[in-house]
Design an enzyme around this catalytic site. Sequence first.
Site, PDB file in Angstrom:
ATOM      1  N   ASP B 304       0.852  -1.178   0.000  1.00 11.43           N
ATOM      2  CA  ASP B 304       0.000   0.000   0.000  1.00 11.43           C
ATOM      3  C   ASP B 304       0.887   1.226   0.000  1.00 11.43           C
ATOM      4  OD1 ASP B 304      -2.622  -0.826  -0.102  1.00 11.43           O
ATOM      5  OD2 ASP B 304      -2.550  -1.514   1.978  1.00 11.43           O
ATOM      6  N   THR B 375     -17.317  15.022   3.459  1.00 15.25           N
ATOM      7  CA  THR B 375     -18.108  13.794   3.328  1.00 15.25           C
ATOM      8  C   THR B 375     -17.720  13.129   2.025  1.00 15.25           C
ATOM      9  OG1 THR B 375     -19.907  14.778   2.065  1.00 15.25           O
ATOM     10  CG2 THR B 375     -20.087  14.903   4.459  1.00 15.25           C
ATOM     11  N   MET B 380     -15.595  17.420  -0.290  1.00 24.21           N
ATOM     12  CA  MET B 380     -15.076  18.760   0.018  1.00 24.21           C
ATOM     13  C   MET B 380     -15.231  18.995   1.503  1.00 24.21           C
ATOM     14  SD  MET B 380     -16.534  21.296  -2.915  1.00 24.21           S
ATOM     15  CE  MET B 380     -18.235  21.056  -2.445  1.00 24.21           C
ATOM     16  N   LYS B 392     -12.710  23.719   0.083  1.00 23.05           N
ATOM     17  CA  LYS B 392     -11.530  23.095  -0.512  1.00 23.05           C
ATOM     18  C   LYS B 392     -11.827  21.603  -0.680  1.00 23.05           C
ATOM     19  CE  LYS B 392      -8.811  22.229   3.764  1.00 23.05           C
ATOM     20  NZ  LYS B 392      -9.309  20.974   4.204  1.00 23.05           N
TER      21      LYS B 392
END
Lengths: 571, 695
Positions: B304, B375, B380, B392
Amino acid sequence: MTLNGWIQIALFCVVVLALVKPLGFYMTRVFTGERTFLSPVLAPIERGLYRAAGLDERQEQTWLGYAGALVLFHVFGFVLLYAILRLQTLLPLNPAGQGEVAPDLAFNTSTSFLTNTNWQSYGGETTLSYLSQMLGLTHQNFLSAASGIAVAVAMIRGFGRASTRTLGSFWVDLTRATLYLLLPLCVIYTLFLVWQGIPQTLGASVDATTLEGATQTIALGPVASQVAIKMLGTNGGGFFNANAAHPFENPTALANFVQMVTIFAIGAGLTNVFGRMVGDERQGWAILAAMGVLFLAGVAVTYWAEAQGSSVLNGLGLTGGNMEGKETRFGIAASALFAVITTAASCGAVNAMHDSFTALGGLVPLINMQLGEVIVGGVGAGLYGMLIFVLIAIFVAGLMVGRTPEYLGKKIEAKEVKMAMLGILCLPLMMLGFTAVATVLPAGLAGPANAGPHGFSEILYAYTSAAANNGSAFGGLTANTLFYNTTLAIAMLVGRFFVKIPALAIAGSLAAKKTLPASAGTFPTHGGLFVGLLVGVVLIIGGLTFFPSLALGPVVEHLAGSAGQTFGTGG
Amino acid sequence: MSRPSTSLFSAALVGPALLGAAAKLDPRAMIRNPVMFVVEVVAALTTVLFLRDLIAGGSDLLFSGQIILWLWFTLLFANFAEALAEGRGKAQAESLRRTRTEMTAKRLTGANRSYETVPGTSLKVGDLVLVEAGDLIPSDGEVVAGVASVNEAAITGESAPVIRESGGDRSAVTGGTQVLSDEITVRITAAAGSTFVDRMIALVEGASRQKTPNEIALNILLAGLTLVFVFAVASIPSFASYAGGSIPVVVLVALFVTLIPTTIGALLSAIGIAGMDRLVRFNVLAMSGRAVEAAGDVDTLLLDKTGTITLGNRQATEFRPIRGIGEKDLADAAQLASLADETPEGRSIVVLAKEKYGIRARDMGGLNATFVPFTAQTRMSGVDLQGSSIRKGAVEAVIASLTEQPAAARGQGAGLAVLEREPAAAAEVRAIAEDIAKGGGTPLAVARDGRLLGVVYLKDIVKGGIRERFAELRRMGIRTVMITGDNPMTAAAIAAEAGVDDFLAQATPEDKLALIRREQAEGKLVAMCGDGTNDAPALAQADVGVAMNTGTVAAREAGNMVDLDSDPTKLIEIVGIGKQLLMTRGALTTFSIANDVAKYFAIIPAMFLALYPQLQALNVMGLASPQSAILSAIIFNALIIIALIPLALKGVAYRPVGAASLLRRNLLIYGLGGMIVPFIGIKAIDLAVSALHLA
């Protein structure tokens, strides 16, 4: 040792090496079913044979099917040959009126020829009719060689294929080996030998009157055709009792040289087939290189020992090389070279009496056979024998690089190790086991012509030659007895089939595996390191097994001889 | 874990190991090891013959007695090696076992937190238990309600507490660990006796050790070699009788035992146990020896990106405004939007704004601001303050939000102008974003009141030294594949920077699984690590699946190893340990076989000297007498086992070099060395034996 001698040896190596690639190329095409320049003539015959046998040539077999067909084929071959030998008085082509062959001798001889051993407990010209020689023996000379090649090809397919259950068809491989390879080569080879002066006739023997006025019977027969296949097929069974030392079997220096080359030709070429069929010719060269190292070492020792001569005679002021039992026509170098070749390959033809070699000179042929005849070896048998050693070498060394050992992308696991060990174990069991029996039983002790360690060597050599399917005799041993005929035949059978069948099992198991791509973590098996490793494993595993027996035979004889001690005759 | 740092031969270990060595002479235990079992059989046989001779009166009793004594020593040394390896594991297990003592559990009986106190051992899978602050978690389980800080020092040795909460990827708890604060409800997933700690104890003690595939194959090889030497030795008596003599049974036995591969036979199981033990010392728990072995064979390593190749968090390194916007304005807006953002990325923006432009942190309450959290739907986050809104987030998400609701935060009249201007701004932002992505960064678009301001450059920081590790892996023949959720461009840039061989971008769990299957179809072995439930299928599919201890129960069950430190880079060490295990076995096998050459030269001349005095020429070592030669060989054969125990337990040093040079080196040391060492050793022992007049 002379420069001339070394040039002969070097020339031999060069010619064999030059043949490897063309033969490998041709054989690869034959066994992958591609067209060859002979196909226009032979393909219709091949198809006709399959149709006659009701065989679908595209139907491949699993390893078990392949092994089953192999065994079935040889059982029938045995029955046929045994019947011919026993019934030769009733059959045609018996101008010399040879009597029927005794049951134990017929058993021994049938076994001997179907296992590609060609151990001869009989004298050909005094025992067998022409029909027995031609239909019985020459026939098996071809087929036993073809069956050896077939198994080698099946084993190569095991390495070359991936995720499949089949190894090819035994019947097809057998047919192709005979039809495309052995027969065409033998036709040309026979003509060459006839040109060199070997007889090829169905006429009876000739009576000649010697200078003293006595009548001498000069045996003749279809010699050239049998000599051709006895060399090419590494059979080694001579037409005459004296084998390649007989002027009619080996008339000229050129014939002698070509015979030596033809012993190695197919076996060496098969290493190239291996390389081609696994997709990397270097793999084949590496195996041939390991064989070459062992071969040259053997030649060097034998030539040196024979050129040194007998230390006992040297002590008496009779200096010079050991010429006892050698043809003056061939001399020391060609005799020593022939002896090493014929035992490295499982040929067994001889042009000198190995029994008369110095202790160390005779040690090398013995070791060659004890190692399992993996130095080029019998046609096919040498390659699959060597591949079994390769698996053991790879297994031990492969662990040392920190991975599950793999060879050509195939993981070597419990099943392969088990089968490889089985193939390796059967040889010492037969060679040492029967020697141990023969050296204590009266029936066995009656055999050797000499007492002391040399007599021991004679017995050891016989069982070694039989189990390794070589067929050469040390000489000196009276082997045409019920005891020796039977035990030697068992050694030959076990030595042949308990290597062949495990080899096929390995091939089956490998073919079913995936082929792993090579990485920096897999160690390369085409370099000098691998060659050295393989040589080491062959010598250590093979050598350690036989160290005690060699110490009690040739080694002690050599040491005693150096000290001037002799052991006289016994038996 | 506060494990005792055991030195190899500490008194605490040697004592019990000696007792264990004697107990292991039980033939029922010995039969698991074919080579040593054969030694035991011949030792027993010669002992019986010796006793008969003792009573009936035979010759050379002192000599045979000594040989037999050393035969038994050989066996004891072999058992000692195994017992010592097990003892080291046991010492570690002790500290684990202490955590299991007298635990009680609060088993929930119904709703309303009513519970009964039961012994920890009576819990069944599926029981729900309540664990409050200060309680020990009674068994392995999964948090189904609540969140708590847990001290897992008992199993990981790490004293800093960790958070365990229901749902998500941090829901697994381990029996024996302690809840420090809050309370959680745990559903038990392992019955008493089969918990994590139980398995760990069983493994390090060697109790549940099963032979691994390579070990089985090696055992077959060793058994085969033993049989070869049975033939070689069993044929000697008749050879000798042919030569007109006989060889005493005890001499034949001595030859046989020295020839068969006793060295590797004696140390084989110790090597296996020690390999497992090394992993545990590394705080990795393997569920089987097979997994450890497979680790050595790994061809492809899936790693990963986050946490393994890069530092866990991306950091803001630059503010890139669009034309007409000042850099400081962008920084100001970005900082405001991030003030309440607790994510490391958000923090790094605040830090960067302060470092570069001296923009101080402002009090959110004072600004009358409301934080709009991130979310998965909006992708954002931002802040609303004093009629102004700052957002942002992912570039496309931010642009999309502007076109969706153009007039919401703007004056009606200005709407048209804004719309005309925005496509150009959006194009510029996209261009900047692409540029950043190409460089391996993550772009974060910032907008204020519906106007795009620019982009924050979030950079993945590649861990120091990781490039060298990957180069090392490449030399070992292992391909590394980086797994990331990033877009292909970003992934390519990071992959290049870190030096991985390949990458899988925008990876879903299904992609991961498909990649593993594809690699395996090519015959490769794949290792990966993971922690989330969605990693479970891939972990199960991989040949070596290392689950993080912080992960979910599903992940832990799916993997075949658990890393207690939850450090994904450890995969590299695990591979090394697996390789070391195989190498040690191969090296000692080679050594063992190579030893035979010298032993032959010691025993064969001695054995046959009476028959053929000429064979004295083979006594190249110049050993004093036949008896001392044989005795020296058998003593060497026994002592070499003891001498090699440290190597067996520590393992052969592994260097990440190519296979060819590794093999050359090991062949030289263990092959050639194995041939030479016994010549020296046997000669030295012979000098001692004859000086002491033992033979």
